[in-house]
Scaffold this motif. Structure first.
Motif, PDB file in Angstrom:
ATOM      1  N   UNK A 167       0.782  -1.065  -0.088  1.00 14.70           N
ATOM      2  CA  UNK A 167       0.098  -0.314   0.279  1.00 14.70           C
ATOM      3  C   UNK A 167       0.455   1.058   0.221  1.00 14.70           C
ATOM      4  N   UNK A 168       1.834   1.363   0.200  1.00 15.02           N
ATOM      5  CA  UNK A 168       2.919   2.520   0.235  1.00 15.02           C
ATOM      6  C   UNK A 168       4.509   1.757   0.033  1.00 15.02           C
ATOM      7  N   UNK A 169       5.440   2.771  -1.299  1.00 13.78           N
ATOM      8  CA  UNK A 169       6.657   1.813  -1.126  1.00 13.78           C
ATOM      9  C   UNK A 169       6.615   2.310   0.085  1.00 13.78           C
ATOM     10  N   UNK A 170       7.893   1.747   0.415  1.00 15.30           N
ATOM     11  CA  UNK A 170       9.499   2.461   2.144  1.00 15.30           C
ATOM     12  C   UNK A 170      10.526   1.768   2.024  1.00 15.30           C
ATOM     13  N   UNK A 171      11.470   2.519   2.271  1.00 13.71           N
ATOM     14  CA  UNK A 171      12.769   1.862   2.251  1.00 13.71           C
ATOM     15  C   UNK A 171      13.775   3.313   2.788  1.00 13.71           C
ATOM     16  N   UNK A 172      13.426   4.222   2.877  1.00 10.94           N
ATOM     17  CA  UNK A 172      14.136   5.224   3.277  1.00 10.94           C
ATOM     18  C   UNK A 172      13.428   5.594   4.486  1.00 10.94           C
ATOM     19  N   UNK A 173      13.775   5.905   5.900  1.00 12.66           N
ATOM     20  CA  UNK A 173      13.260   5.010   7.313  1.00 12.66           C
ATOM     21  C   UNK A 173      12.790   6.212   7.899  1.00 12.66           C
ATOM     22  N   UNK A 174      11.345   6.375   8.687  1.00 15.24           N
ATOM     23  CA  UNK A 174      10.966   7.002   9.320  1.00 15.24           C
ATOM     24  C   UNK A 174      10.163   7.604   8.890  1.00 15.24           C
ATOM     25  N   UNK A 175       9.592   7.450   7.458  1.00 14.30           N
ATOM     26  CA  UNK A 175       8.228   8.268   6.544  1.00 14.30           C
ATOM     27  C   UNK A 175       6.768   7.109   6.521  1.00 14.30           C
ATOM     28  N   UNK A 176       7.294   5.775   7.298  1.00 15.25           N
ATOM     29  CA  UNK A 176       6.182   5.163   7.594  1.00 15.25           C
ATOM     30  C   UNK A 176       4.265   5.916   7.751  1.00 15.25           C
ATOM     31  N   UNK A 177       5.251   6.081   8.803  1.00 11.33           N
ATOM     32  CA  UNK A 177       4.000   7.007   9.944  1.00 11.33           C
ATOM     33  C   UNK A 177       3.106   8.414   9.703  1.00 11.33           C
ATOM     34  N   UNK A 178       3.758   9.095   8.884  1.00 13.41           N
ATOM     35  CA  UNK A 178       3.322   9.993   7.948  1.00 13.41           C
ATOM     36  C   UNK A 178       2.375   9.904   6.707  1.00 13.41           C
ATOM     37  N   UNK A 179       2.748   8.522   6.259  1.00 15.45           N
ATOM     38  CA  UNK A 179       2.226   7.939   5.571  1.00 15.45           C
ATOM     39  C   UNK A 179       0.914   7.593   5.132  1.00 15.45           C
ATOM     40  N   UNK A 180       1.040   6.703   6.940  1.00 14.96           N
ATOM     41  CA  UNK A 180      -0.148   6.374   7.505  1.00 14.96           C
ATOM     42  C   UNK A 180      -0.685   7.661   7.734  1.00 14.96           C
ATOM     43  N   UNK A 181      -0.677   8.248   8.688  1.00 18.76           N
ATOM     44  CA  UNK A 181      -1.838   9.186   9.179  1.00 18.76           C
ATOM     45  C   UNK A 181      -2.426   9.831   7.841  1.00 18.76           C
ATOM     46  N   UNK A 182      -1.700  10.187   7.306  1.00 18.13           N
ATOM     47  CA  UNK A 182      -2.407  11.064   5.716  1.00 18.13           C
ATOM     48  C   UNK A 182      -3.534  10.029   5.112  1.00 18.13           C
TER      49      UNK A 182
END
Length: 297
Positions: free
Chosen positions: A119-134
């Motif tokens: 559901x979301x591309x990831x790799x650079x750490x620290x970004x997933x929770x912001x995407x999830x909040x969106x």
């Protein structure tokens, strides 16, 4: 076939799935000659519990708008997610053999444009929770019922962007957002000197910090579990569902063991990544109850 919540499985079934998932991680990385081991193995019981006992989804309709969303923020652990997605039926198990190859749908970090179920591309750490909040904000504004889940590593919590999202999620009353922290106590780099409270062979990134009080101070519901105990994990999921309507996001603090399930990978930062030898694969197969024919596939 409509999107629906997974049927509940018992502990014995979940243990078998986790053992198979761990084997797929080791064997696939050995075949690819590169990849991460420790993090995928520590997160495997949590991933299996989510995909087989909790998430509302349909592997045959991976883009169904009513599905729950899952983001693997610690994207370097993609092979763990791929193993579970394959076992859940998003793509054939045989496709794991293409991991990290040119043209493969299964790249070294999750790619939402390539891989069914991502559901979301990831790799650079620290970004997933912001995407999830969106995603959770969008669900609120659309009146949608889906829940958003984000898995983060404990080393990843050192990224400032995570705490901006933690603060914002409570402000927006995102009770449809859950963070799962894989607290395996080890990271590839970081504090090299062991201190009191460290569990393994390198300093725990959050030793001496009461993360329960930290998240509670930000206004989150906090549930602490043994991340390898399926009963505790399931009880945590129940608390997440009970918290809908509270206006508060939930964090599951899951204490885990890096490299869990295989004797030579457990509890050592040196197996953050690595390639098992045929001899090591034979040991792992025996410990996980899997069949090994003498070479990685």
């Amino acid at each position: 076939m409509s999107t629906k919540q997974a049927s509940k499985m018992g502990t014995a079934e979940l243990n078998k799935l986790s053992a198979a998932g761990r084997w797929h991680v080791l064997n696939t990385v050995a075949s690819a000659k590169a990849g991460h081991i420790g993090g995928p193995l520590s997160a495997m019981d949590l991933l299996v519990s989510l995909y087989f006992n909790e998430l509302t989804l349909n592997p045959q309709q991976p883009q169904d708008p009513t599905r729950d969303r899952f983001i693997l923020s610690k994207g370097h652990c993609a092979i763990g997610l791929y193993a579970v997605l394959a076992m859940r039926g998003y793509f054939p198990l045989d496709e794991l053999a293409t991991f990290d190859q040119g043209g493969s749908r299964l790249q070294g970090h999750p790619d939402m444009k390539l891989t069914p179920g991502v559901d979301s591309s990831s790799g650079s750490l620290g970004q997933g929770l912001s995407a999830g909040a969106g995603m959770a904000i969008a669900a609120k504004r659309l009146g949608a019922e889906f829940h958003t889940w984000v898995m983060l590593g404990d080393g990843e919590l050192e990224e400032g962007m995570v705490w901006e999202a933690v603060h914002t999620a409570r402000r927006f009353q995102l009770d449809n957002l859950t963070a799962i922290i894989d607290l395996n106590g080890l990271q590839q780099y970081g504090w090299p000197v062991k201190e009191e409270g460290d569990r393994f062979d390198r300093s725990n990134p959050w030793a001496g910090v009461d993360l329960e009080k930290v998240f509670a101070g930000f206004g989150w519901n906090v549930v602490a579990v043994d991340g390898h105990n399926f009963d505790e994990i399931q009880a945590a999921f129940h608390q997440v569902r009970a918290g809908r309507g509270s206006g508060r996001p939930t964090v599951i603090l899951a204490t885990t063991t890096k490299g869990k399930g295989v004797s030579f990978t457990q509890g050592t930062y040196k197996w953050h990544n690595g390639v098992a030898t045929p001899e090591q694969l034979a040991i792992a197969a025996a410990e996980l109850g899997q069949t090994f024919e003498g070479e990685a596939k």
